[in-house]
Write a protein that holds these residues in place. Structure first.
Motif, PDB file in Angstrom:
ATOM      1  N   THR A   7       4.555  13.159   5.400  1.00 35.11           N
ATOM      2  CA  THR A   7       3.470  12.829   6.318  1.00 35.11           C
ATOM      3  C   THR A   7       3.169  11.345   6.171  1.00 35.11           C
ATOM      4  OG1 THR A   7       2.508  15.044   6.147  1.00 35.11           O
ATOM      5  CG2 THR A   7       1.086  13.293   6.973  1.00 35.11           C
ATOM      6  N   VAL A   8       3.103  10.652   7.296  1.00 31.74           N
ATOM      7  CA  VAL A   8       2.880   9.209   7.308  1.00 31.74           C
ATOM      8  C   VAL A   8       1.526   8.935   7.937  1.00 31.74           C
ATOM      9  CG1 VAL A   8       3.711   6.974   8.138  1.00 31.74           C
ATOM     10  CG2 VAL A   8       5.348   8.761   7.475  1.00 31.74           C
ATOM     11  N   TYR A   9       0.676   8.172   7.248  1.00 31.75           N
ATOM     12  CA  TYR A   9      -0.604   7.748   7.779  1.00 31.75           C
ATOM     13  C   TYR A   9      -0.579   6.234   7.998  1.00 31.75           C
ATOM     14  CZ  TYR A   9      -2.366  12.298   6.211  1.00 31.75           C
ATOM     15  OH  TYR A   9      -2.574  13.648   6.022  1.00 31.75           O
ATOM     16  N   ILE A  10      -1.088   5.798   9.138  1.00 35.54           N
ATOM     17  CA  ILE A  10      -1.139   4.373   9.453  1.00 35.54           C
ATOM     18  C   ILE A  10      -2.595   4.001   9.722  1.00 35.54           C
ATOM     19  CG2 ILE A  10      -0.319   2.528  10.965  1.00 35.54           C
ATOM     20  CD1 ILE A  10       2.126   4.291  11.578  1.00 35.54           C
ATOM     21  N   HIS A  11      -3.156   3.156   8.874  1.00 36.69           N
ATOM     22  CA  HIS A  11      -4.560   2.757   8.957  1.00 36.69           C
ATOM     23  C   HIS A  11      -4.823   2.001  10.259  1.00 36.69           C
ATOM     24  CE1 HIS A  11      -8.258   0.532   7.886  1.00 36.69           C
ATOM     25  NE2 HIS A  11      -8.479   1.512   7.022  1.00 36.69           N
ATOM     26  N   GLY A  12      -6.044   2.066  10.754  1.00 35.21           N
ATOM     27  CA  GLY A  12      -6.402   1.406  11.996  1.00 35.21           C
ATOM     28  C   GLY A  12      -6.343  -0.107  11.944  1.00 35.21           C
ATOM     29  N   VAL A  35       2.973   9.108   2.841  1.00 36.06           N
ATOM     30  CA  VAL A  35       3.210   7.671   2.962  1.00 36.06           C
ATOM     31  C   VAL A  35       2.013   7.065   3.679  1.00 36.06           C
ATOM     32  CG1 VAL A  35       4.709   5.901   3.950  1.00 36.06           C
ATOM     33  CG2 VAL A  35       5.701   8.017   3.042  1.00 36.06           C
ATOM     34  N   PHE A  36       1.468   5.984   3.137  1.00 38.08           N
ATOM     35  CA  PHE A  36       0.267   5.382   3.729  1.00 38.08           C
ATOM     36  C   PHE A  36       0.473   3.893   3.958  1.00 38.08           C
ATOM     37  CE2 PHE A  36      -4.085   3.470   2.973  1.00 38.08           C
ATOM     38  CZ  PHE A  36      -4.592   3.824   4.219  1.00 38.08           C
ATOM     39  N   PHE A  37       0.358   3.483   5.234  1.00 34.94           N
ATOM     40  CA  PHE A  37       0.342   2.070   5.578  1.00 34.94           C
ATOM     41  C   PHE A  37      -1.114   1.621   5.599  1.00 34.94           C
ATOM     42  CE2 PHE A  37       4.426   3.296   7.332  1.00 34.94           C
ATOM     43  CZ  PHE A  37       5.231   2.176   7.139  1.00 34.94           C
ATOM     44  N   GLY A  38      -1.502   0.797   4.650  1.00 34.57           N
ATOM     45  CA  GLY A  38      -2.863   0.315   4.590  1.00 34.57           C
ATOM     46  C   GLY A  38      -3.088  -0.865   5.514  1.00 34.57           C
ATOM     47  N   PRO A  39      -4.281  -1.455   5.500  1.00 30.74           N
ATOM     48  CA  PRO A  39      -4.574  -2.616   6.338  1.00 30.74           C
ATOM     49  C   PRO A  39      -3.607  -3.757   6.042  1.00 30.74           C
ATOM     50  CG  PRO A  39      -6.582  -1.736   5.372  1.00 30.74           C
ATOM     51  CD  PRO A  39      -5.443  -1.036   4.693  1.00 30.74           C
ATOM     52  N   GLY A  40      -3.307  -4.540   7.073  1.00 29.23           N
ATOM     53  CA  GLY A  40      -2.433  -5.687   6.907  1.00 29.23           C
ATOM     54  C   GLY A  40      -1.255  -5.644   7.851  1.00 29.23           C
ATOM     55  N   VAL A  41      -0.405  -6.661   7.775  1.00 27.73           N
ATOM     56  CA  VAL A  41       0.786  -6.768   8.611  1.00 27.73           C
ATOM     57  C   VAL A  41       1.986  -6.347   7.784  1.00 27.73           C
ATOM     58  CG1 VAL A  41       2.235  -8.317   9.967  1.00 27.73           C
ATOM     59  CG2 VAL A  41      -0.250  -8.636   9.950  1.00 27.73           C
ATOM     60  N   ASN A  55      -5.004  -9.742  -1.560  1.00 26.95           N
ATOM     61  CA  ASN A  55      -3.685 -10.313  -1.282  1.00 26.95           C
ATOM     62  C   ASN A  55      -2.738  -9.239  -0.759  1.00 26.95           C
ATOM     63  OD1 ASN A  55      -1.839 -12.596  -1.380  1.00 26.95           O
ATOM     64  ND2 ASN A  55      -0.777 -11.447  -2.994  1.00 26.95           N
ATOM     65  N   ASP A  56      -2.822  -8.017  -1.352  1.00 25.18           N
ATOM     66  CA  ASP A  56      -2.014  -6.906  -0.853  1.00 25.18           C
ATOM     67  C   ASP A  56      -2.346  -6.613   0.604  1.00 25.18           C
ATOM     68  OD1 ASP A  56      -0.775  -6.514  -3.300  1.00 25.18           O
ATOM     69  OD2 ASP A  56      -2.290  -5.079  -3.978  1.00 25.18           O
ATOM     70  N   ILE A  57      -3.633  -6.575   0.931  1.00 23.71           N
ATOM     71  CA  ILE A  57      -4.063  -6.270   2.291  1.00 23.71           C
ATOM     72  C   ILE A  57      -3.582  -7.347   3.250  1.00 23.71           C
ATOM     73  CG2 ILE A  57      -6.088  -6.054   3.773  1.00 23.71           C
ATOM     74  CD1 ILE A  57      -7.504  -4.687   1.422  1.00 23.71           C
ATOM     75  N   GLU A  58      -3.694  -8.600   2.825  1.00 24.04           N
ATOM     76  CA  GLU A  58      -3.272  -9.726   3.657  1.00 24.04           C
ATOM     77  C   GLU A  58      -1.790  -9.613   4.000  1.00 24.04           C
ATOM     78  OE1 GLU A  58      -4.113 -13.626   5.392  1.00 24.04           O
ATOM     79  OE2 GLU A  58      -5.426 -12.118   4.533  1.00 24.04           O
ATOM     80  N   LYS A  59      -0.980  -9.217   3.028  1.00 22.75           N
ATOM     81  CA  LYS A  59       0.471  -9.184   3.219  1.00 22.75           C
ATOM     82  C   LYS A  59       0.969  -7.838   3.728  1.00 22.75           C
ATOM     83  CE  LYS A  59       1.569 -12.733  -0.206  1.00 22.75           C
ATOM     84  NZ  LYS A  59       2.298 -13.060  -1.446  1.00 22.75           N
ATOM     85  N   GLY A  60       0.111  -6.836   3.751  1.00 21.47           N
ATOM     86  CA  GLY A  60       0.542  -5.526   4.192  1.00 21.47           C
ATOM     87  C   GLY A  60       1.472  -4.878   3.186  1.00 21.47           C
ATOM     88  N   LYS A  61       0.957  -4.541   2.019  1.00 23.61           N
ATOM     89  CA  LYS A  61       1.775  -3.969   0.954  1.00 23.61           C
ATOM     90  C   LYS A  61       2.462  -2.700   1.432  1.00 23.61           C
ATOM     91  CE  LYS A  61       1.639  -2.531  -3.873  1.00 23.61           C
ATOM     92  NZ  LYS A  61       0.786  -2.332  -5.077  1.00 23.61           N
ATOM     93  N   LEU A  62       3.773  -2.626   1.230  1.00 24.14           N
ATOM     94  CA  LEU A  62       4.548  -1.505   1.745  1.00 24.14           C
ATOM     95  C   LEU A  62       4.276  -0.230   0.953  1.00 24.14           C
ATOM     96  CD1 LEU A  62       8.100  -2.845   2.620  1.00 24.14           C
ATOM     97  CD2 LEU A  62       6.392  -1.904   4.157  1.00 24.14           C
ATOM     98  N   PRO A  63       4.280   0.911   1.643  1.00 28.04           N
ATOM     99  CA  PRO A  63       4.120   2.182   0.939  1.00 28.04           C
ATOM    100  C   PRO A  63       5.424   2.588   0.257  1.00 28.04           C
ATOM    101  CG  PRO A  63       4.386   2.561   3.282  1.00 28.04           C
ATOM    102  CD  PRO A  63       4.329   1.071   3.105  1.00 28.04           C
TER     103      PRO A  63
END
Length: 480
Positions: free
Chosen positions: A189-194, A171-177, A156-164
């Motif tokens: 340092t900010v990482y944004i997943h593919g 800071v890590f933006f995981g999978p999702g919108v 559910n976190d991935i589906e919704k794009g849980k905010l970092p």
């Protein structure tokens, strides 16, 4: 015995090469499954000798003159990989992979184009010269420093794009919108997943020592802004369908913009814009816009200052509308409150591919444009090793002291010490004459060197009507 050793060595090298080949495909977030897909192509990739993997073909808007939807795929890889592109709508007779300078020749088998890549590239694949329904292919080496998806993220976190957590140094933006405000802090340092899609821009305002490392997408986002900041590195983001520009950098210093891929067709959709910035490095990028791809200006709105020490290299530019490179039109006409005119100096552009340039207004034509306005002085500019493939309508270069009622309150002060070296234009398209023009006896273009500049294989050696035209307010032009 010696021959056997050589053969064994060759086999060992081949085995290592195959073993090292890896492909990293980024699955699309489920919310965009049906909204973002373009079915013009079916695209697959595999490591040499491995299993094919499907890629998600994104819809991307191109060319404000006649807005249409092209396609884009992206992935990371190491070693050698094969790309298979199937055109799904209609027959075709030929396929081109651009930039031409990459020398990539597809192999056609059973209606599918196969392309072998030995290193990461940013490419346009075009069937029967259709550059408005083309396939953009963006690739990068597999990042060893990109964090893995956190194990505590639920589906559910991935589906919704849980905010970092932006209060952290990493800071890590995981999978999702992802939606929300993405205001970055200093020393982070900010990482944004593919498999992450960001729906709002990053904001870097008054910060220092920030890195953004991205394999992901910014979709339909108003421009990312860097303002009053220093020591900033932006590496890897892909921008699509933005309403206006891609990135704007304002009164900032020590900027690194690397591996930025952008496709925009919005109004005023400049690519990477810079106002009064110093020590800027841009490399390994692909910028397709419906306004200027790269811009370097001084004063505008509430912005004041000079532009200095810019280096752009190993980058592909595609101006569906306007210039590939534009320098100098905005600056400070001196007033009692702001008595100093402004300078743009020490700008270098090298190893650049320009896929197309189209500008319908003669005053603004120029794949390479210096339009000094508002009492700007532009000096010490180098254009070196630049390949221009096509000019739909426009000029190869335009060095001009400019005054336009729409944008300027005075002409530029001057343009000095410009070198165009190893500039190769194929001659394809419908270009008008390249221009070098001053304004008057006190506002001239001075000291321009044209060294090995060729149009359709012919070297420029003198002014010539319809090819290269100068006016009386130009001095010190040399041909080499």
């Amino acid at each position: 015995m010696y021959l056997i050793r050589i053969l064994m060595g060759m086999l060992a090298c081949l085995h290592l090469s195959l073993a090292a080949a890896q492909v990293q495909v980024h699955p699309f977030p489920n919310p965009v499954r049906y909204t973002h897909h373009n079915d013009d192509f079916t695209v697959r990739v595999r490591a040499t000798g491995g299993a094919w993997q499907d890629l998600y073909e994104y819809k991307v808007k191109v060319d404000l003159d006649k807005p249409l939807e092209a396609s884009m795929v992206y992935f990371n890889f190491d070693g050698t990989v094969e790309l298979a592109v199937q055109k799904n709508n209609g027959m075709f007779s030929k396929v081109a992979v651009r930039p031409d300078a990459r020398g990539l020749k597809p192999v056609i088998k059973d209606g599918i184009a196969y392309i072998t890549l030995h290193r990461p590239e940013n490419l346009s694949i075009e069937f029967d010269d259709d550059h408005l329904h083309n396939l953009h292919v963006f690739t990068h080496a597999i990042r060893k420093d990109m964090p893995a998806t956190p194990a505590n993220l639920s589906s559910n976190d991935i589906e919704k794009g849980k905010l970092p957590d932006f209060s952290q140094k990493v800071v890590f933006f995981g999978p999702g919108v992802h939606t929300g405000e993405f205001r970055l802090r200093s020393h982070s340092t900010v990482y944004i997943h593919g498999s992450a899609i960001l729906k709002n821009p990053l904001v870097l305002d008054g910060v220092e020592d920030v890195k953004v490392i991205s394999d992901g997408l910014f979709d339909g986002v108003e421009m990312t802004t860097i303002r009053n900041s220093r020591n900033i590195e932006i590496d890897g983001p892909i921008f699509i369908n933005q309403p206006h520009g891609t990135m704007r950098c304002v009164t900032s210093q020590d900027l690194v913009e690397r591996n930025i891929r952008s496709i925009g067709a919005g109004q005023w959709s400049d690519g990477l814009g810079h106002f009064a910035c110093e020590r800027v490095t841009i490399s390994d990028s692909f910028i397709r816009t419906s306004d200027d791809c790269l811009t370097f200006y001084n004063h505008r709105w509430d912005i004041w200052g000079n532009t200095r020490d810019v280096k752009v290299s190993k980058t592909t530019l595609w101006a569906d509308v306007a210039h590939a490179i534009m320098i100098g039109i905005h600056g400070n006409t001196p007033t009692p409150e702001h008595p100093q005119s402004e300078v743009l100096e020490r700008l270098s552009f090298s190893d650049i591919d320009i896929l197309d340039h189209d500008e319908d207004e003669p005053d603004y034509e120029g794949a390479l444009g210096i339009m000094a306005g508002d009492d700007n002085l532009v000096r010490d500019v180098l254009f070196d090793d630049i390949r221009v493939e096509r000019i739909e309508e426009g000029k190869l270069f335009n060095l001009k002291i400019a005054y336009t009622a729409k944008y300027n309150t005075s002409p530029g002060l001057g343009i000095e010490n410009v070198t165009l070296r190893n500039i190769k234009y194929s001659g394809r398209g419908s270009p008008s004459a390249a221009m070098i023009t001053g304004q008057d006896a006190s506002r001239k273009v001075k000291n321009v060197i044209l060294e090995n500049v060729t149009i359709g294989g012919k070297k420029l050696s003198k002014p010539e009507p319809g090819v290269l035209e100068l006016n009386e307010f130009v001095e010190g032009v040399q041909f080499r």
